[in-house]
Design a protein around this motif. Sequence first.
Motif, PDB file in Angstrom:
ATOM      1  N   THR A  73      27.706  -2.743  62.603  1.00  0.00           N
ATOM      2  CA  THR A  73      27.909  -3.853  61.679  1.00  0.00           C
ATOM      3  C   THR A  73      29.337  -4.366  61.826  1.00  0.00           C
ATOM      4  O   THR A  73      30.179  -3.756  62.495  1.00  0.00           O
ATOM      5  CB  THR A  73      27.684  -3.399  60.227  1.00  0.00           C
ATOM      6  OG1 THR A  73      28.721  -2.475  59.857  1.00  0.00           O
ATOM      7  CG2 THR A  73      26.327  -2.718  60.073  1.00  0.00           C
ATOM      8  N   GLU A  74      29.599  -5.469  61.174  1.00  0.00           N
ATOM      9  CA  GLU A  74      30.956  -6.004  61.223  1.00  0.00           C
ATOM     10  C   GLU A  74      31.960  -5.009  60.670  1.00  0.00           C
ATOM     11  O   GLU A  74      33.086  -4.892  61.180  1.00  0.00           O
ATOM     12  CB  GLU A  74      31.014  -7.305  60.420  1.00  0.00           C
ATOM     13  CG  GLU A  74      32.366  -7.984  60.464  1.00  0.00           C
ATOM     14  CD  GLU A  74      32.364  -9.281  59.682  1.00  0.00           C
ATOM     15  OE1 GLU A  74      32.977  -9.315  58.595  1.00  0.00           O
ATOM     16  OE2 GLU A  74      31.739 -10.247  60.153  1.00  0.00           O
ATOM     17  N   GLN A  75      31.585  -4.253  59.644  1.00  0.00           N
ATOM     18  CA  GLN A  75      32.491  -3.283  59.052  1.00  0.00           C
ATOM     19  C   GLN A  75      32.874  -2.188  60.044  1.00  0.00           C
ATOM     20  O   GLN A  75      33.980  -1.653  59.999  1.00  0.00           O
ATOM     21  CB  GLN A  75      31.854  -2.656  57.806  1.00  0.00           C
ATOM     22  CG  GLN A  75      32.779  -1.738  57.017  1.00  0.00           C
ATOM     23  CD  GLN A  75      34.031  -2.455  56.523  1.00  0.00           C
ATOM     24  OE1 GLN A  75      33.971  -3.622  56.110  1.00  0.00           O
ATOM     25  NE2 GLN A  75      35.164  -1.772  56.561  1.00  0.00           N
ATOM     26  N   ASP A  76      31.941  -1.869  60.960  1.00  0.00           N
ATOM     27  CA  ASP A  76      32.191  -0.791  61.922  1.00  0.00           C
ATOM     28  C   ASP A  76      33.270  -1.138  62.934  1.00  0.00           C
ATOM     29  O   ASP A  76      33.784  -0.240  63.606  1.00  0.00           O
ATOM     30  CB  ASP A  76      30.899  -0.436  62.673  1.00  0.00           C
ATOM     31  CG  ASP A  76      29.859   0.189  61.775  1.00  0.00           C
ATOM     32  OD1 ASP A  76      30.239   0.992  60.909  1.00  0.00           O
ATOM     33  OD2 ASP A  76      28.660  -0.126  61.940  1.00  0.00           O
ATOM     34  N   ILE A  77      33.590  -2.410  63.078  1.00  0.00           N
ATOM     35  CA  ILE A  77      34.614  -2.776  64.065  1.00  0.00           C
ATOM     36  C   ILE A  77      35.965  -3.041  63.410  1.00  0.00           C
ATOM     37  O   ILE A  77      36.933  -3.364  64.089  1.00  0.00           O
ATOM     38  CB  ILE A  77      34.180  -4.013  64.891  1.00  0.00           C
ATOM     39  CG1 ILE A  77      34.072  -5.247  64.005  1.00  0.00           C
ATOM     40  CG2 ILE A  77      32.882  -3.738  65.630  1.00  0.00           C
ATOM     41  CD1 ILE A  77      33.813  -6.530  64.787  1.00  0.00           C
ATOM     42  N   ARG A  78      36.036  -2.881  62.096  1.00  0.00           N
ATOM     43  CA  ARG A  78      37.308  -3.066  61.397  1.00  0.00           C
ATOM     44  C   ARG A  78      38.081  -1.752  61.355  1.00  0.00           C
ATOM     45  O   ARG A  78      37.541  -0.677  61.600  1.00  0.00           O
ATOM     46  CB  ARG A  78      37.050  -3.577  59.975  1.00  0.00           C
ATOM     47  CG  ARG A  78      36.392  -4.948  59.920  1.00  0.00           C
ATOM     48  CD  ARG A  78      36.284  -5.445  58.497  1.00  0.00           C
ATOM     49  NE  ARG A  78      35.609  -6.736  58.435  1.00  0.00           N
ATOM     50  CZ  ARG A  78      36.206  -7.904  58.616  1.00  0.00           C
ATOM     51  NH1 ARG A  78      37.506  -7.941  58.889  1.00  0.00           N
ATOM     52  NH2 ARG A  78      35.523  -9.035  58.539  1.00  0.00           N
ATOM     53  N   TYR A  79      39.370  -1.833  61.009  1.00  0.00           N
ATOM     54  CA  TYR A  79      40.163  -0.626  60.815  1.00  0.00           C
ATOM     55  C   TYR A  79      39.554   0.206  59.684  1.00  0.00           C
ATOM     56  O   TYR A  79      39.276  -0.323  58.605  1.00  0.00           O
ATOM     57  CB  TYR A  79      41.604  -0.961  60.412  1.00  0.00           C
ATOM     58  CG  TYR A  79      42.423  -1.633  61.484  1.00  0.00           C
ATOM     59  CD1 TYR A  79      42.623  -1.027  62.716  1.00  0.00           C
ATOM     60  CD2 TYR A  79      43.022  -2.861  61.240  1.00  0.00           C
ATOM     61  CE1 TYR A  79      43.395  -1.648  63.686  1.00  0.00           C
ATOM     62  CE2 TYR A  79      43.799  -3.492  62.198  1.00  0.00           C
ATOM     63  CZ  TYR A  79      43.981  -2.872  63.433  1.00  0.00           C
ATOM     64  OH  TYR A  79      44.743  -3.479  64.390  1.00  0.00           O
ATOM     65  N   PRO A  80      39.360   1.504  59.898  1.00  0.00           N
ATOM     66  CA  PRO A  80      38.975   2.349  58.769  1.00  0.00           C
ATOM     67  C   PRO A  80      40.156   2.508  57.817  1.00  0.00           C
ATOM     68  O   PRO A  80      41.313   2.550  58.253  1.00  0.00           O
ATOM     69  CB  PRO A  80      38.617   3.686  59.430  1.00  0.00           C
ATOM     70  CG  PRO A  80      39.336   3.692  60.731  1.00  0.00           C
ATOM     71  CD  PRO A  80      39.471   2.261  61.156  1.00  0.00           C
TER      72      PRO A  80
END
Length: 491
Positions: A73-80
Amino acid sequence: MPARQETMMPFRNISGRTPAEVIALLARTADPERRLSVEQQLFPELLNLGTAENVLLFPQLNDKVFSKLRGLTEQDIRYPVPVYGTEKLREDLAELLRPRFGADLDPEDVFGTSGVSAALECLAFALKKTGVLATGDRVLLPAPFWQGFAWCFQQRPGLECVPAHLGPDFELTLDILQRAYYGQPVRPRLLVLTNPNNPLGVNYDKDLLEKIYTWALTRTDLHIISDEMYAHSQLESSRLPFVSAFELDAYRNLPGARDRVHVVWGFAKDFGLSGFKAGVALTRNSAVQDVLSGNDGGETYSWFSPFDSLKHYVIGSLLETRDSGRSYAAELMEEYRVALTGAFESARTALDEAKNIPYVFREGQNSAQFLWLDLREYLRMDAPEIPYERGPHFPHNGHAHNGAPDDGTNNGGGTASRPGGDFRLPVLFSEIGSAESELFQYIKDKAHVQLLPGQTLSARDQGFFRLCFTAFDEPTVREAIQRISRALAER
């Protein structure tokens, strides 16, 4: 017996590279264990039982986790946020680790990193930043020990590793540590214990650990890092249970102990996910926690070795998977003990049937993922240097193969010409003796099997080799042992 030339590893299998290119590739690989992996990729016919890897759980992981991963998902490619583990991830990690490391393990004690090597380095830097350690301070390690500690503590933190050599029975005692500690001209500031041990695989007895920790915490100013990378790698036949540093009475009861004891663990060995480079540092020292989390005004150290978004995606999915209402990761560790015991018994039976491969093991002890072979009887102490043209070699600063300074005539390092001051040793390992190097090369040439020479692990004596019995499936490991046996029988 076939001519020696017929058993040499040919250069035709080096993926189109010239010998000089192979030499350069291996020369750039500082870690002896990874040199084996590089060489195995260059020579695919080799069976690498030297590198500590674990394939036993891949079928289960693939069936239950990897094959069922959702799309990114888009969230998976953001900084944790934070980069050392989201709140949910650290809660799941704490849940997984509590049965081994103590029921009171808090998610706030857990800091994700890109592997245990990074966790060790982060702790070293944090201890320097908080004033506990300084550049040049000494790190005391029972020897033999994992060679990677040199890179974790020396390369960037600037510490110095010093061995406390075990005796011929390879038993750790408090006396051995005390003699090594008090024998240093400058007292060590950090003690590192690996439990279960690498390369011996043993669990340390709780009474012994209580004595060591009590001495270190009351009689010295040592901080202690307990590397518990193989905490779940337990044989069913082991009569000596694993005890984490966090479960010791000395840790729980002595004043200040919780500030001076730190633990590292990762997914590389117990779960067989070495390529994922996913580890954790566990500490309750508030000042160290501030450094690791970035609450001291600096960037969190995990920023430079992060538990990145893809780790969150895959490891997070593993930790979130439930099977029959239970944590699948926890259930998998129960299955792993059965699989590990089977792999150990298979390898040990093959060694016993061979009758010519001695190994160090006492009934009832743990073995983690290793068998410690004692091949001293096969050493040729007058072994000459393996000729340079048999390569690949790599340089060793200022010493010929026999340990004497090179005289500039090339007599110490083979027949090929080389630049002045470039003294070369035989295949892969500049850190071991001539006889051990020759035996390693012989086994590799004759059996096409790689083992990790003991002196790369700071063993005092030549002739010991580490065999990792989880690196391949049981039939392949048995085949490798049979090859070694046949090769030694011809020696």
